[in-house]
Scaffold this motif. Structure first.
Motif, short mmCIF file in Angstrom:
data_model
loop_
_atom_site.label_atom_id
_atom_site.label_comp_id
_atom_site.label_asym_id
_atom_site.label_seq_id
_atom_site.Cartn_x
_atom_site.Cartn_y
_atom_site.Cartn_z
N MET A 86 8.19 80.19 23.09
CA MET A 86 6.95 79.50 23.44
C MET A 86 6.66 79.64 24.93
O MET A 86 5.52 79.87 25.34
CB MET A 86 7.03 78.01 23.10
N PHE A 89 5.34 82.99 25.57
CA PHE A 89 3.91 83.07 25.23
C PHE A 89 3.06 82.43 26.33
O PHE A 89 2.03 82.97 26.73
CB PHE A 89 3.63 82.34 23.91
N ASN A 93 0.11 85.08 29.84
CA ASN A 93 -1.16 85.17 30.55
C ASN A 93 -1.25 84.26 31.76
O ASN A 93 -2.29 84.15 32.39
CB ASN A 93 -2.32 84.87 29.60
N PHE A 123 5.96 91.32 28.46
CA PHE A 123 4.49 91.43 28.48
C PHE A 123 4.07 92.42 29.55
O PHE A 123 4.30 92.20 30.74
CB PHE A 123 3.89 90.05 28.77
N GLU A 125 0.86 93.95 29.45
CA GLU A 125 -0.59 94.17 29.39
C GLU A 125 -1.23 93.50 30.61
O GLU A 125 -0.57 92.81 31.37
CB GLU A 125 -1.17 93.56 28.11
N ARG A 172 -12.92 79.77 22.04
CA ARG A 172 -11.76 79.63 21.16
C ARG A 172 -10.80 80.78 21.38
O ARG A 172 -11.08 81.68 22.16
CB ARG A 172 -12.21 79.54 19.71
N GLY A 173 -9.68 80.70 20.68
CA GLY A 173 -8.67 81.74 20.81
C GLY A 173 -8.21 81.85 22.25
O GLY A 173 -8.13 80.86 22.98
N ALA A 174 -7.94 83.06 22.66
CA ALA A 174 -7.41 83.27 24.00
C ALA A 174 -8.45 82.97 25.07
O ALA A 174 -8.14 82.86 26.24
CB ALA A 174 -6.94 84.71 24.13
N ILE A 176 -10.23 80.24 25.23
CA ILE A 176 -10.49 78.79 25.27
C ILE A 176 -10.37 78.28 26.70
O ILE A 176 -9.54 78.73 27.49
CB ILE A 176 -9.55 78.05 24.31
N ARG B 336 -7.45 87.46 16.27
CA ARG B 336 -7.50 87.09 17.69
C ARG B 336 -8.84 86.44 17.99
O ARG B 336 -8.92 85.43 18.69
CB ARG B 336 -7.32 88.36 18.51
N HIS B 337 -9.89 87.03 17.41
CA HIS B 337 -11.22 86.48 17.63
C HIS B 337 -11.37 85.12 16.98
O HIS B 337 -12.09 84.26 17.48
CB HIS B 337 -12.24 87.46 17.06
N SER B 339 -8.84 82.91 16.09
CA SER B 339 -7.87 81.86 16.42
C SER B 339 -8.61 80.75 17.16
O SER B 339 -9.42 81.02 18.05
CB SER B 339 -6.78 82.45 17.32
N GLY B 341 -7.40 78.61 19.15
CA GLY B 341 -6.89 78.43 20.51
C GLY B 341 -6.12 77.16 20.70
O GLY B 341 -5.70 76.84 21.81
N PRO B 345 1.52 79.65 19.92
CA PRO B 345 1.91 80.95 19.34
C PRO B 345 0.72 81.73 18.81
O PRO B 345 0.66 82.95 18.95
CB PRO B 345 2.88 80.58 18.23
N ARG B 347 -2.59 81.37 19.69
CA ARG B 347 -3.50 81.75 20.77
C ARG B 347 -2.95 82.90 21.61
O ARG B 347 -3.63 83.90 21.83
CB ARG B 347 -3.74 80.53 21.65
N GLU B 348 -1.72 82.74 22.05
CA GLU B 348 -1.14 83.73 22.96
C GLU B 348 -0.52 84.90 22.20
O GLU B 348 -0.62 86.04 22.61
CB GLU B 348 -0.07 83.08 23.85
N GLY B 349 0.15 84.58 21.08
CA GLY B 349 0.90 85.61 20.35
C GLY B 349 0.00 86.66 19.73
O GLY B 349 0.25 87.86 19.84
N ASP B 351 -3.06 87.40 20.53
CA ASP B 351 -3.71 88.14 21.61
C ASP B 351 -2.77 89.24 22.11
O ASP B 351 -3.18 90.39 22.32
CB ASP B 351 -4.03 87.15 22.74
N TRP B 352 -1.53 88.87 22.25
CA TRP B 352 -0.52 89.82 22.75
C TRP B 352 -0.33 90.99 21.77
O TRP B 352 -0.38 92.15 22.15
CB TRP B 352 0.79 89.05 22.95
N LYS B 355 -3.13 93.35 21.89
CA LYS B 355 -3.12 94.21 23.08
C LYS B 355 -2.12 95.36 22.90
O LYS B 355 -2.41 96.50 23.30
CB LYS B 355 -2.78 93.40 24.32
N VAL B 356 -0.97 95.08 22.31
CA VAL B 356 0.03 96.13 22.09
C VAL B 356 -0.50 97.16 21.10
O VAL B 356 -0.43 98.38 21.32
CB VAL B 356 1.36 95.51 21.59
N LEU B 376 7.50 89.76 18.20
CA LEU B 376 6.37 88.84 18.34
C LEU B 376 6.03 88.19 17.01
O LEU B 376 5.76 86.98 16.94
CB LEU B 376 5.15 89.57 18.91
#
Lengths: 818, 418
Positions: A86, A89, A93, A123, A125, A172-174, A176, B336-337, B339, B341, B345, B347-349, B351-352, B355-356, B376
């Motif tokens: 966690m 994660f 970012n 990570f 990216e 939302r999502g990343a 947010i 990803r779109h 989620s 947020g 796990p 939100r970040e997972g 997305d990660w 990206k990979v 992951l």
């Protein structure tokens, strides 16, 4: 009860206890971000996931209650690696700009990563980036979205505790973001609790930005000097300069929450306008002098002639006030001593002291809030006592409780209230009488907007009732009537076998302590009755006007700015032969003085404050007094020739005279303070005890002009009080608080505005028989019709200029500015 | 098999109440209202109907969890937020035969004692919303909705609530939050909706297809229903076939029909004579299967045994030209779109991982990327707040399990070789 095994250790806890709490009780630490005991459960950060025997998935311990016989593992490899993942994660970012982050050193993310996080991240990216420059959302709040870990503590504290709901999640999502509406400038309470609860450096204090690294700060726990809620906070100073105020989740009744005044109102301490040297009046002008000269001048001149008097401010510590009354009573042999206390006469204040039972021991606000019915009258509590407002809001969530607010104005807490009553200022007595009559006879009369019968029903059905009595009542010249009605209601409810608690809501930090220290023309320390009644503040000024006062000592009070009828106050003071003013700023009153001596601010001295509950809390010195100013206690001691060397020595003497303080150990006072016990003065035949309400009313001189307040020419009743961002005249010297609100305004109800064809934010002319001024209008939906409010915090338009002496509540008219 | 749920859709004006009535519409309602509510629940229990939204929970059992206390208000919510990529079954019913759904809902309300029902419809279904609005209006006019329905003293109202485009609002508790006017995201369970759902009152949430089965069960009896398909998950099922087939479309077949039969017999086989590479059996969350799995019966239990799921029954077929890495990337782009947020796990997972995968697809893969993706997946799976994160991981794991080599090739060859 449920017995669970946590990491092999058996523990028995209440049913429904969260696994997290059970584990913490058993001595196992579980890291959390989104969990906070006072906030609603979210379960989103997943830091606290643990393994439960027999369940495949790991479970969040902060939302999962224990079950009897459950076996929990919080420290095995699966849990440890999940926890690390966690953090991995969260760090993916996270910008990791710790070297330039204000939070560095006290960042929860940093701490957890040090403790259980991965040392290296796979990570590779590019990191998510919302913006390059941090967003300034208010004069005190700045936000960095890149650092946010989305625990949403800020959103929840703003909604559930502060009651402002200024924050929310966008996107939302990343993508947010937890921020204001569309990331716009905040129009909120600016309390900064979002900053306090933020585990990382996402929400930051703008005034503190880049001022210090946390480990360089000298941090000292002390108590807030503004209202009488008495919040504990921690001052951080660097190089003898105060750079921030923060609060701790472990201390005080406020537990990590503060209001804008408390959190950001420390800048006046280092204001350039602070008095730094004594001033003497020479040839009609105040000129700087040495301490020796000033003190010997006072010693020589003060008390000469027949009549002497002293007026003190409730912003001073118990120790200072105790020594002050000693000076006035023992050295100058007079009982002419009073607090400003919204300038109520001594009958009003003494009856209030009795109905509030200040001579009895303190009652914790948490005990008071256990009642099923909470009734608040006479205080715009959201503005006057913001943290009491938070505490009540959190309690009122309980649907079994009833919150009743009675006030002419509508304010924030109204949205949490079950019943709101509106009345014309001055008719508080009618409201209470209405309730009494309804309970007693089933009928009531009175001009109240709102359902009194519903209130009466709630009172009837409750076993425990707590009434909060605001300081507005002290402002009324018919205050004794109100008190009499309260006594009648209390008696009726008591007879019906109910438990009644009446708690004061004071606007000055040490109002309760000041009374206990004997700052009252009728009471000695410990609220023992004097043999010969002294003069109250109004009487002192009346006498002064007639030229009967020879010397007056004013400790930290700005009478010219606050006394209702500015012109009269100024005239009266000018007739006094010798005036000493001891203050931190050159107030309007100080300008009229013969000697001005520079005292210390709250961060520059030691002592104790007693808050409205009766909780004695330690004020601790953080920095030495600025310039050539001095600790107030030292000044008073050198004038009176007392041998006290420290606040503690005074406190030891207080313990001898004020019985309620007897068991309090000055040195042992911690973050929770100590509640005072009864002073032993409860049964000395005070006028309220055992007597009918009518007797109090008749015993006190009344000047009841407000019973016919509806004059045609000046249709509005003008009330005043503190604005949320300000306190008395002190805060206008704070350059941060002044950014939050720089100008006074006049507030009226939407109904009135419609009738007069006025709109929000336009300039209007406010006129009374005494004074007129142009002010910005604020329109509030749901306030009482025919009532105008102005904050009393600004020199630019001093609200007391609208008042005519003896009028109690001023009457004004409001016109369109053409 | 004779079409059941789709039997009316080719009739002209099938969405109109008159046409529906001509085809024996609202007869089930009339007979249900003569039964005891418990009797209706028992009937649905006996039929063995399992929820068609994806989880496959017994519908009758779900209804029976609702407290019987008549003083507590109860709600029915129809989940019409059909957002799973590859799924378009509910849309057909809503647009072509809305009265079938409405009748099912009224019967359900009667069974569970609800007087108010909501249809939470996907925002993009603008046409469907119009059709439903019209149908509800007709039902009110004919007296099938409103007060005292068919003289039975039973009142029922149906409201439509349009979603605003969030996939997560198809999760039942997020759906409730959205109806309440809050940010659409899942709630903590327990309490489950059957105890504290919409406005903290007992609530049943059922899928459009599930509710559409109700009138047929009432009309023809639970025995008839359970005789269709396998014993443990009986009934007709809508299979939406999309992708590289000759005849993509909606097929109503008994539960348990094999994937081979659906793809080759009904959907006309792989287009352009190509070979099948993989197929997703039930919307993108369901892990993909390959040719050797074609004979798996398409029902809840058989697919679960294969490590995947029936989900919504939306079959996505891919021929040999499909790049699985790209498929995985597109799938993860979707999650990803979508989620919300809320939890770390997901939100970040996700997305990660996206990206990979994006890097891999672009030919910028690195040694160890496949292992990273697997790690992951492990860090996300089972630790998210709601099943969205799990669904995303299952989809990715399905691709990794069956086509690991293709991922490794992407790293080695710096790009796609398909």
């Amino acid at each position: 009860m449920a017995t669970v095994k946590i990491n092999g250790k058996e523990i028995t806890v209440e049913d429904g206890t969260l696994i997290l709490d059970a584990a913490r009780q058993a001595g196992f630490e579980i890291p959390t971000f989104c969990y906070q005991a006072r906030l609603s459960r979210l379960g989103s950060c997943r830091m606290c996931i643990i393994e439960i025997g027999g369940q495949k998935k790991l479970q969040p311990s902060c939302v999962t209650p224990v079950m009897h016989g459950m076996e929990v593992f919080t420290e095995n490899e699966t849990v440890k690696s999940a926890r690390a993942s966690m953090l991995e994660f969260l760090l993916a970012n996270h910008p990791l700009d710790c070297p330039t982050c204000d939070k560095g050193g006290e960042c929860e993310l940093q701490d957890f990563v040090f403790k259980s996080g991965p040392r290296r991240s796979p990570f590779s990216e590019s990191k998510r980036r919302f913006h390059d420059k941090d967003k300034i959302l208010s004069p005190v709040i700045i936000k960095n979205h890149n650092r946010c870990i989305h625990c949403e503590r800020c959103v929840r504290i703003c909604d559930e505790v502060v009651g402002r709901t200024a924050l929310g999640s966008i996107g939302r999502g990343a993508k947010i973001m937890e921020t204001s509406f569309m990331d716009s400038t905040l129009d909120c309470d600016h309390c900064g609790n979002c900053i306090e609860v933020c585990p990382v450096g996402s929400w930051m204090s703008l005034p503190y930005r880049y001022k210090a690294r946390t480990w360089d700060l000298k941090e000292i726990d002390t108590v807030c000097p503004y209202c009488a809620t008495g919040c504990q906070f921690t001052i951080g100073a660097r190089n003898n300069e105060i750079v921030r105020v923060k609060s701790k989740i472990t201390t005080g009744i406020n537990k990590e929450t503060l209001c804008a005044r408390g959190r950001f109102g420390y800048n006046f301490i280092q204001s350039e306008k602070r008095l730094k040297k004594p001033l003497l009046k020479k040839n009609g002008k105040l000129v700087e002098s040495s301490w020796d000269e000033a003190i010997s001048f006072i010693k020589q001149r003060f008390g000469a002639g027949k009549k002497t008097a002293g007026i003190a401010s409730a912003r001073h510590t118990n120790e200072e006030l105790f020594v002050f009354q000693k000076l006035i009573r023992d050295v100058f042999k007079t009982n002419n001593i009073d607090l400003d206390s919204r300038f109520a006469n001594k009958w009003v204040t003494s009856s209030a002291i009795e109905v509030l039972n200040l001579a009895a021991g303190g009652i914790s606000i948490f005990d008071a809030l256990k009642a099923e019915v909470i009734f608040v009258i006479g205080s715009a509590i959201s503005n006057e006592n913001p943290i009491t407002d938070y505490l009540i809001r959190q309690t009122a969530v309980d649907r079994r409780k009833t919150l009743i607010l009675a006030h002419p104005r509508r304010f924030k807490l109204n949205s949490s209230a079950n019943i709101s009553l509106r009345y014309k200022p001055g008719t508080e007595g009618e409201v209470i009488k209405g309730i009494t009559d309804f309970i007693e006879k089933g009928v009531f009369h009175g001009n109240v907007v709102g359902d009194i019968s519903q209130v009466g029903e709630k009172f009837k059905n409750a076993k425990n009732i707590t009434m909060f009595l605001g300081a507005d009542i002290l402002r009324l010249d018919n205050g004794t009537n109100v008190v009499a009605e309260i006594v009648a209601l209390k008696g009726l409810l008591k007879k019906a076998g109910k438990n009644i608690i009446i708690q004061p809501l004071f606007d000055r930090c040490n109002q309760r302590g000041a009374r206990a220290m004997g700052i009252h023309p009728l009471f000695l320390p410990g609220l023992k009755k004097v043999k010969e009644n002294g003069m109250d503040c109004g009487e002192i000024l009346d006498a002064a006007k007639k030229g009967e006062i020879d010397s007056l000592y004013i400790l930290g009070e700005d009478i010219v700015s606050m006394y209702p009828d500015a012109k009269f106050a100024k005239d009266a003071l000018s007739n006094i032969k010798f005036k000493v003013v001891q203050d931190t700023f050159l107030t309007e009153t100080a300008k009229t003085a013969d000697v001005v001596i520079p005292g210390a601010s709250y961060a520059e001295k030691d002592g104790t404050f007693t808050n409205q509950e009766g909780r004695v809390q330690r004020l601790r010195k953080v920095i030495s007094p600025v310039g050539n100013s001095k600790d107030d206690l030292d000044i008073l001691c050198s004038i009176g020739g007392f041998a006290y060397k420290s606040a503690k020595e005074v406190f030891d003497d207080i313990k001898k005279e004020v019985l309620g303080y007897k068991d309090i150990n000055f040195d042992a006072l911690d973050g929770n303070g100590a509640l005072v016990k009864g002073h032993g003065a409860e049964n000395q035949g005070s006028r309220v005890k055992g007597q009918g309400a009518s007797e109090i009313a008749s015993a006190s001189p009344r000047n009841d002009t407000s019973s016919n307040p509806y004059l045609d020419e000046y249709p509005f009743l003008l009330i005043t009080g503190n604005h949320l961002f300000h306190s008395g005249r002190l805060s206008q010297n704070d350059d941060v608080l002044i950014k939050l609100l720089a100008e006074p305004f006049v507030e009226i109800s939407e109904e009135d505005a419609k009738e007069l064809g006025l709109t929000d934010k336009e300039n209007v002319k406010v006129k009374s028989s005494e004074y007129e001024a142009v002010l910005k209008l604020r329109v509030v939906k749901g306030s009482q019709k025919g009532v105008a409010f102005m904050p009393e915090n600004f020199d630019s338009v001093s609200v007391n200029q609208f008042y005519k002496k003896g009028q109690g509540i001023a009457r004004v008219k409001i016109e369109k500015q053409v | 098999m004779e079409p059941i749920l789709l039997k009316n859709i080719n009739t002209p004006d099938s969405h109109k109440v008159d046409v529906y009535l001509k085809n024996n519409g609202y007869q089930a309602l009339a007979s249900a209202l003569k039964m005891q509510p418990d009797g209706v629940i028992q009937m649905v229990k006996d039929s063995g109907l399992r929820g068609r939204g994806g989880a496959g929970f017994s519908t009758g059992l779900k209804w029976s969890f609702i407290p019987k206390d008549p003083t507590i208000p109860k709600y029915l919510c129809c989940n019409a937020d059909e957002g799973e990529p590859g799924t378009f079954k509910d849309r057909v019913i809503i647009e072509k035969d809305p009265h079938q759904l409405i009748e099912g809902m009224i019967i359900t309300c009667y069974a569970i004692g609800a007087k108010t029902a909501y249809i939470y419809i996907r925002g993009e279904f603008a046409f469907g919303t119009k059709r439903l609005e019209q149908a509800i209006k007709e039902a009110y006019e004919k007296g099938y909705l409103g007060k005292n329905i068919l003289g039975s003293n039973f009142d029922c109202d149906i409201h439509i609530h349009r979603g605003f485009g969030a996939y997560i609002c198809g999760e039942e508790t997020a759906l409730l939050e959205s109806i309440e006017g809050l940010r659409g995201r899942p709630r903590i369970k327990p309490p489950f909706p059957a105890i504290a759902g919409l406005y903290a009152k007992p609530t049943v949430i059922n899928n459009v297809e599930t509710l559409s089965c109700i009138s047929h069960i009432v009309n023809k009896g639970p025995k008839w229903f359970s005789s269709i398909g396998p014993e443990k998950s009986p009934g007709p099922k809508l299979f939406g076939v999309s992708g590289h087939v000759n005849k993509p479309g909606m097929y109503e077949l008994p539960m348990g029909t094999t994937a081979r039969e659906i793809i080759y017999n009904h959907a006309g086989g792989i287009r352009n004579g190509k070979k099948l590479k993989a197929f997703i059996p039930g919307g993108v969350s369901a892990p993909m299967l390959v040719e050797k799995d074609l004979d798996t019966p398409m029902d809840f239990d058989s697919l679960a045994a294969k490590g995947t799921m029936l989900g919504s029954g939306g079959i996505i077929v891919m021929d040999e030209t499909a790049c699985i890495v790209k498929v995985a990337m597109r799938t993860m782009a979707f999650f990803r779109h979508e989620s919300c947020g809320k939890c770390t796990p997901c939100r970040e997972g996700i997305d990660w991982t996206y990206k990979v995968l994006h890097r891999l697809e672009k030919g910028e893969g690195k040694e160890g990327d496949v292992e990273l993706l697997e790690k992951l997946c492990g860090n996300i799976f089972g630790r998210t707040f709601c099943p969205l994160g799990d669904g995303a991981v299952m989809a990715l794991r399905g691709a990794l399990k069956n086509f690991r080599d293709e991922f490794v090739e992407h790293v080695k060859n710096k790009g796609c070789i398909v």
